[in-house]
Every structure is written in C-alpha cells, then in structure tokens.
Enzyme design. Structure first.
Site, PDB file in Angstrom:
ATOM      1  N   GLU A 224       0.824  -1.215   0.000  1.00  4.77           N
ATOM      2  CA  GLU A 224       0.000   0.000   0.000  1.00  4.77           C
ATOM      3  C   GLU A 224       0.858   1.265   0.000  1.00  4.77           C
ATOM      4  O   GLU A 224       0.515   2.272   0.607  1.00  4.77           O
ATOM      5  CB  GLU A 224      -0.913  -0.042   1.227  1.00  4.77           C
ATOM      6  CG  GLU A 224      -2.319   0.450   0.981  1.00  4.77           C
ATOM      7  CD  GLU A 224      -2.725   0.323  -0.450  1.00  4.77           C
ATOM      8  OE1 GLU A 224      -3.043  -0.805  -0.861  1.00  4.77           O
ATOM      9  OE2 GLU A 224      -2.730   1.329  -1.175  1.00  4.77           O
TER      10      GLU A 224
HETATM   11  C1  LIG Z   1       1.957  -9.767   0.416  1.00  5.60           C
HETATM   12  C2  LIG Z   1       1.829  -8.646  -0.553  1.00  5.60           C
HETATM   13  C3  LIG Z   1       0.565  -8.225  -0.950  1.00  5.60           C
HETATM   14  C4  LIG Z   1       0.431  -7.204  -1.889  1.00  5.60           C
HETATM   15  N1  LIG Z   1      -0.835  -6.862  -2.347  1.00  5.60           N
HETATM   16  C5  LIG Z   1      -0.924  -6.025  -3.419  1.00  5.60           C
HETATM   17  C6  LIG Z   1      -2.189  -5.824  -4.077  1.00  5.60           C
HETATM   18  O1  LIG Z   1      -3.221  -6.343  -3.650  1.00  5.60           O
HETATM   19  N2  LIG Z   1      -2.207  -5.035  -5.193  1.00  5.60           N
HETATM   20  C7  LIG Z   1      -1.093  -4.438  -5.692  1.00  5.60           C
HETATM   21  O2  LIG Z   1      -1.183  -3.758  -6.702  1.00  5.60           O
HETATM   22  N3  LIG Z   1       0.110  -4.602  -5.092  1.00  5.60           N
HETATM   23  C8  LIG Z   1       0.222  -5.387  -3.978  1.00  5.60           C
HETATM   24  N4  LIG Z   1       1.439  -5.579  -3.380  1.00  5.60           N
HETATM   25  C9  LIG Z   1       2.604  -4.878  -3.905  1.00  5.60           C
HETATM   26  C10 LIG Z   1       3.109  -3.807  -2.962  1.00  5.60           C
HETATM   27  O3  LIG Z   1       2.234  -2.720  -2.917  1.00  5.60           O
HETATM   28  C11 LIG Z   1       4.535  -3.447  -3.409  1.00  5.60           C
HETATM   29  O4  LIG Z   1       5.360  -4.545  -3.067  1.00  5.60           O
HETATM   30  C12 LIG Z   1       5.045  -2.180  -2.771  1.00  5.60           C
HETATM   31  O5  LIG Z   1       4.322  -1.072  -3.244  1.00  5.60           O
HETATM   32  C13 LIG Z   1       6.531  -1.946  -3.027  1.00  5.60           C
HETATM   33  O6  LIG Z   1       6.877  -2.135  -4.371  1.00  5.60           O
HETATM   34  P1  LIG Z   1       8.112  -3.102  -4.740  1.00  5.60           P
HETATM   35  O7  LIG Z   1       7.869  -4.394  -4.037  1.00  5.60           O
HETATM   36  O8  LIG Z   1       8.278  -3.125  -6.182  1.00  5.60           O
HETATM   37  O9  LIG Z   1       9.342  -2.428  -4.043  1.00  5.60           O
HETATM   38  P2  LIG Z   1      10.261  -1.294  -4.705  1.00  5.60           P
HETATM   39  O10 LIG Z   1       9.413  -0.240  -5.288  1.00  5.60           O
HETATM   40  O11 LIG Z   1      11.274  -1.939  -5.569  1.00  5.60           O
HETATM   41  O12 LIG Z   1      10.970  -0.702  -3.408  1.00  5.60           O
HETATM   42  C14 LIG Z   1      12.168  -1.254  -2.845  1.00  5.60           C
HETATM   43  C15 LIG Z   1      12.667  -0.277  -1.784  1.00  5.60           C
HETATM   44  O13 LIG Z   1      12.988   0.979  -2.415  1.00  5.60           O
HETATM   45  C16 LIG Z   1      12.261   2.035  -1.804  1.00  5.60           C
HETATM   46  N5  LIG Z   1      11.864   3.006  -2.827  1.00  5.60           N
HETATM   47  C17 LIG Z   1      11.428   2.764  -4.074  1.00  5.60           C
HETATM   48  N6  LIG Z   1      11.152   3.918  -4.697  1.00  5.60           N
HETATM   49  C18 LIG Z   1      11.397   4.904  -3.830  1.00  5.60           C
HETATM   50  C19 LIG Z   1      11.310   6.336  -3.874  1.00  5.60           C
HETATM   51  N7  LIG Z   1      10.857   6.970  -4.955  1.00  5.60           N
HETATM   52  N8  LIG Z   1      11.659   7.040  -2.770  1.00  5.60           N
HETATM   53  C20 LIG Z   1      12.098   6.407  -1.662  1.00  5.60           C
HETATM   54  N9  LIG Z   1      12.206   5.080  -1.569  1.00  5.60           N
HETATM   55  C21 LIG Z   1      11.859   4.325  -2.624  1.00  5.60           C
HETATM   56  C22 LIG Z   1      11.071   1.383  -1.150  1.00  5.60           C
HETATM   57  O14 LIG Z   1      10.571   2.154  -0.055  1.00  5.60           O
HETATM   58  C23 LIG Z   1      11.645   0.048  -0.705  1.00  5.60           C
HETATM   59  O15 LIG Z   1      12.287   0.183   0.528  1.00  5.60           O
HETATM   60  C24 LIG Z   1       1.583  -6.564  -2.396  1.00  5.60           C
HETATM   61  C25 LIG Z   1       2.845  -6.962  -1.969  1.00  5.60           C
HETATM   62  C26 LIG Z   1       2.978  -7.991  -1.076  1.00  5.60           C
HETATM   63  C27 LIG Z   1       4.365  -8.432  -0.681  1.00  5.60           C
END
Ligand SMILES: Cc1cc2nc3c(=O)[nH]c(=O)nc-3n(C[C@H](O)[C@H](O)[C@H](O)COP(=O)(O)OP(=O)(O)OC[C@H]3O[C@@H](n4cnc5c(N)ncnc54)[C@H](O)[C@@H]3O)c2cc1C
Length: 602
Positions: free
Chosen positions: A438
C-alpha cells in the site's frame, strides 16, 4: 496460543475520548447510530471476531492458501467465516445507503474492523480490499458500473481487488506495461500483475478487479494510466453472470507471513483479452485509484494497530503465567516474569503504543466523518486537511509501531517466542508486510513531506500543531504530577515538531534530496507527538472522570481503568514522546551524511 478477546472497554474509551463519538453521532445522516445500536454493533462484532474469525488465525497460518487446478483454495473455515460475515451484513456498516450500505459512521466501522483485523489479519484483507473498490467505483464509476457492481460488492456477495503492481512497476507505478485496447465502449486488457491480494478466492462466484493499464497510444508515465473494472466473470446487462473473462491466477507467492491470504500473480488477456470498462476518464487512472489507495492506507494502518493488539494480549497473558526468577524489590522467589522491571517496561511499551495507535486511528476516522458530514463548511475543510495530512502518518507510523510491538511480544516470551507453536512469532511475521504494501513507508514519508507539508508551506501541519497546544497547557494546569510530566514532554515534542516542519518546508525550496533524506524521521516525529497528544487528552479525560465523583460515574469509568490510562500516557510521554529532540537533530543535521556518501563507497 492466546485466543483473541475484543478489547471493548478500550475501544469504547477511544471512541469517546479520541474520536468525540458522542458528538459525532449527532451529525446529520447518522440518525441511525443511536447509543443502543452502536453498543449492540460493538458487542456483536466482538463476538464474531473472537468466536468465528479468531480461531482461524493459527490454522490459517499453518495451512495457507493453495492454487489447485487454477483455482484458489483458502484454508479450512475461511469460506464459512466469510459467509457469516456477509450474512451478518458486516461489510456494509459505513457504506452509503444508495446501494445498500447502512450509512453508519466511518469511525464505528474502524472500531469493528479493528476487531477482525486483530482476530485474523490474513482473513480480514479480503473485505478490506472490497471496501476500497466500492469507494473507487462510487466516486468515479459510471451509473451502469454502479448499478451492476455496487449492490453485490456492498453486501460482500462479490469481492474486490486492486491491481497496480507489475514486476518492473512497484513503487514506480508509472512504469507499468499492462495495456488496454478499445473495443466499442469497452476495452480488452492485456498484461501481468503480481502480488495481488485475494486475486482469487473460493468464497464468492465473482471477483471485481480494479486494474491499472495504459490505453494504446497514451503517454508514458503516470499521466498515461487508466483504471479499468475487469470482472472475473462477465456480468450481463440484467445483472446475471455470463461467461468467464480472460484472466486467471497463475501462481501464489510463498511469503514470510499472512499465509492464508492468497497473494496472486494474475494474467490478464492470455487469449482474446480480458474485457473491462473504464472507470473515470482516460489517463486519469492514478487519481481514481488514489480513492481506493487512501482508503486502503487508513485500513493498513488499522492492521498495524490490530496486529499489535493481538500480540499484546498474548504477551500479557504469558507474562502473568511464566514463572522465572526472583522479584528484585521484595526478594520473593519463583515469581511470574511480569514482576521484573524490564518485562514491565516491555509490556507497557506494547500497551501504550497499542492504545496510542488506536487513539490516532479513531481520531483520524472521526475527522473523515466530519469532512463528509459536518454541516459547517469551515469544519469540513479543516477536517479534510487533517485527513490528508495524517493519512500517510497513520499508514506508516501505525505499521512501523505495529511491527515494533509484535517484535517486543516475541522478546517477552523468551525462547518460546521463537517457537512457532506459541503464536507470538506469527504476529511478528504477519505484521511485517504492513510497512511494505500500500505504498512502502518510505513512500508515505515522501508523501507527508512533499504533498502534505511542503506544498502548502506547512499550513495544515501548523494548524494541527496549534490544535494540540491547548492540551499541553491543560495537562500542565491539572494539578497532578503525572499530568504535569506529560505536559512537559508534550510541550517539548510540539516545539520540536514545529521546528522540524519549518526545516522541511525550507529544505523543500532549495534541497529536495536532503529533505527526502529526513522524511522518515520527520514522519516518526509527527506520529510520536500526535499520538502523545491523544494519549495526553486521554489522561485528562481519565483524570476528570476519576477526580470528580459525579463525572466519574457519568462516564462509567472504572477508577482502576482510569488510573491505568494516566500511567500509560505518562509512560508513553517518558519513553516515546521524549525522543522528539533526538529526532529533530536527526532531521536537521542527519541528512548531510545520508546524501554525502558516494554511491561507490556503499
Ligand atoms: C503480500 C503482498 C501483498 C500485496 N498486495 C498487493 C495488491 O493487492 N495489489 C497491488 O497492486 N500490489 C500489492 N502488493 C505490492 C506492494 O504494494 C509493493 O510490493 C510495494 O508497493 C513496493 O513495491 P516493490 O515491491 O516493487 O518495491 P520497490 O518499489 O522496488 O521498493 C524497494 C525499496 O525501495 C524504496 N523506494 C522505491 N522507490 C522509492 C522512492 N521513490 N523514494 C524512496 N524510496 C523508494 C522502497 O521504499 C523500498 O524500501 C503486495 C505486496 C505484497 C508483498
């Protein structure tokens, strides 16, 4: 493993004193929310959470959801509990009456939701997403979409999902590649989404997916994203179910926690394309999705609170039972570990943080009700400003604090905390996802810093700080040593928050990287001080209920409960709010080192 018991006394206290619930239910439109009805709803929700959902938490964790022949199977008992949830009309408590909702306060819904969130986080995620989908369709959908989908979503006969994430598009949603091809007044959607919570389930005969995709030829980045309603089973014009749509869950993720919640990789359009309809305007998908995301951010913050409550209940029971060592003060041997000062410190940390999260959650929920229903436009406007400001704080502060509480819960158990059968470890594992999904907590902090504070030159933040100041004054003048001590820490905290806000606003004008480096500690300071303020107000209410006999009786507060409120607020002031000056120094001085180290030197 301790069963979940709904903390109804705490919930009622927070409703009254953090949310101002007695006044809130007088707002126009809440005529149905009489004290008797509210009381009945809270009691019944408590029973449902404790007796039906709570027992599924552990079995759901060990069994997990599975994908069998392309169909998701949730753990034993999940489907039946969901059926009871729908039959009990629990999904529609705060939804607008136009499509079958009960129109009760959002704040009341927060209180009942807390109970199933705590009883089983993994179970509660499904209705949570459905409510978000309802909000998005209600706000941006066409009349036809509302007619066909809202009644079944409102009852919970169908469930909703949100589909943003793709392998290359996580925090950067603008990088998504899913595409939509126009076909008459509909669209065919193609693409893969990952991590989709309850992307499929065996509860209901339809699932309504809200999917972000780019219409062919639309601009790159977030400006070219549109939102689509894509049902699992197509719905005919008369509302009956038609053919299966071209989408499916491809696999389920193996996760650290929330094992019972099916986290799906979803394939859209492997054949002719998944048929969907546009929600809102073309290329306006992010704005529409934000309606769902703001709702979900509040609700994920609730999950932080709820997981903490469950962990706290378990640690408290264990600490009263586990016998180990000598009471350092009396010399008595073989005492329960709750007699050791450090265990008491851990327990108070859990208790005070949990109550602080509840106060913040219910306060914010009440602001939302005022923003929607208060007849005075000025109150509506200021309430909405507070909602906007505190939503990222609620999401990030409550989920970080929820993890901390669950983590301490393991420590209270000693070695048994590391052993799965105890259940303490499950709370820690389950809580860990909340700061990630989220919008990660880093993204929430950026939102607070940029859109919520820098954009208006700190106006909303300063208005909230001004709203908090009188409580510090009242605490100082209440003639009580504990309250005076809280006043000192709160006053210092407010000064630090005001200085930090000025620094963030200023840094935003000339050094955005440094201000971004301080965004997370700024959010932590914001959460600590706001929560300290709310606990300070709770202590004042407890003091007046305790001190004046008549008032105490009218408030119905047990004197022990009231005294514990004051001690708990004092603990929070001395152990958490007191960190304000350190956080201020980190915010103003700590950014330099963050940006200074060259990438190659990491
Ligand atoms: C169990 C689970 C359920 C989920 N359910 C849903 C769902 O129902 N629908 C859906 O669409 N998604 C869902 N997600 C996805 C979730 O919202 C994303 O995993 C999350 O938004 C982070 O994206 P990412 O995993 O690609 O991490 P990344 O974006 O790759 O982030 C990696 C790290 O980099 C940091 N980072 C990245 N960009 C920035 C920035 N601009 N500034 C500062 N820090 C940054 C992040 O804070 C994090 O620490 C789910 C994920 C999980 C694990």
């Amino acid at each position: 493993m301790t069963d979940y018991a709904a903390p109804l006394d705490e919930i009622r206290f927070a409703l009254r004193h953090a949310a101002g619930f007695d006044e809130l239910i007088k707002l126009p439109g809440f005529e149905e929310a009489t004290p008797d009805i509210v009381d009945h709803i809270l009691n019944e929700a408590g029973k449902f959470a404790a007796e039906v959902v709570g027992p599924l938490n552990r079995t759901g964790d060990t069994e997990g959801s599975r994908l069998e022949n392309g169909v998701v199977r949730t753990p034993a008992g999940f489907k039946q509990a969901y059926g009871q949830f729908v039959a009990g009309v629990w999904n529609s408590v705060a939804l607008p009456p136009d499509h079958g909702g009960q129109g009760l306060p959002f704040t009341l819904n927060a209180a009942v939701t807390e109970m199933w969130d705590a009883a089983s986080t993994a179970w509660a995620l499904c209705p949570m997403l459905t409510v978000g989908a309802i909000e998005a369709i209600s706000a941006h959908g066409t009349e036809e979409q509302k007619r066909l989908y809202l009644p079944k979503l409102v009852t919970g006969e169908w469930t909703g999902t949100m589909n943003l994430t793709e392998p290359q598009a996580g925090s950067d949603v603008g990088a998504l590649r899913s595409r939509a091809v126009r076909e008459g007044d509909k669209f065919r959607v193609f693409g893969q989404k990952i991590f989709i919570t309850y992307g499929d389930q065996d509860y209901t005969d339809n699932v309504v997916h809200l999917v972000l995709a780019r219409i062919e030829g639309a601009p790159q980045g977030v400006k070219g994203i549109s939102l689509f309603l894509v049902p699992k089973v197509l719905v005919n014009a008369d509302g009956s179910l038609g053919q299966r749509n071209d989408l499916r869950p491809v696999s389920l993720e193996h996760k650290l926690g929330i094992h019972a919640s099916p986290t799906c990789v979803m394939a859209y359009g492997e054949n002719e394309g998944a048929l969907g309809t546009l929600i809102g305007r073309e290329n306006d998908g992010m704005a529409c999705m934000f309606t769902m995301m703001n709702n979900a951010r509040f609700n994920v913050g609730m999950l932080g609170l709820a997981t903490a409550e469950r962990a706290w209940q378990q640690a408290r029971a264990f600490a009263k039972e586990r016998v180990q060592g000598r009471d350092i003060a009396t010399g008595e041997n073989n005492v329960a570990i709750i007699r050791h000062p450090d265990v008491r410190r851990m327990l108070l940390s859990m208790k005070s943080s949990t109550e602080a999260m509840r106060a913040l959650a219910y306060y914010l929920a009440s602001r939302l009700d005022h923003a929607r229903r208060n007849p005075d436009p000025a109150v509506r406007k200021s309430a909405q400003a507070t909602v906007d400001l505190l939503t990222p704080v609620m999401k990030a502060w409550c989920t970080d604090t929820g993890c901390e509480v669950a983590h301490i819960g393991v420590q209270v158990h000693g070695g048994m905390g590391f052993i799965e059968e105890t259940g303490a470890a499950q709370h820690m594992r389950d809580a860990r996802i909340h700061p990630i999904y989220e919008g990660t907590n880093g993204i929430q902090a950026n939102d607070l810093m940029g859109r919520k504070v820098q954009r208006d030159g700190g106006e909303a933040a300063k208005a909230l700080i001004a709203e908090m100041r009188p409580a510090a004054k009242a605490l100082a003048g209440a003639g009580d040593a504990d309250l005076r001590a809280i006043a000192v820490k709160l006053g210092e905290g407010l000064d630090c928050l005001a200085k930090a806000t000025d620094w963030i606003v200023d840094a935003g004008k000339h050094d955005i990287a440094r201000s971004a480096a301080s965004a997370v500690p700024y959010l932590a300071l914001f959460g600590n001080v706001t929560a300290g303020w709310l606990l300070g107000r709770a202590a004042l209410a407890a003091k007046s209920a305790n001190g004046a006999g008549a008032n105490g009786a009218a408030d119905g507060l047990d004197p022990r409960f009231a005294a514990a409120k004051i001690k708990t607020a004092r603990f929070f002031a001395d152990h958490v709010v007191v960190r304000s000056s350190g956080l201020l120094a980190t915010i103003t001085d700590g950014a330099d080192s963050v940006v200074a180290l060259a990438e190659a030197d990491f």
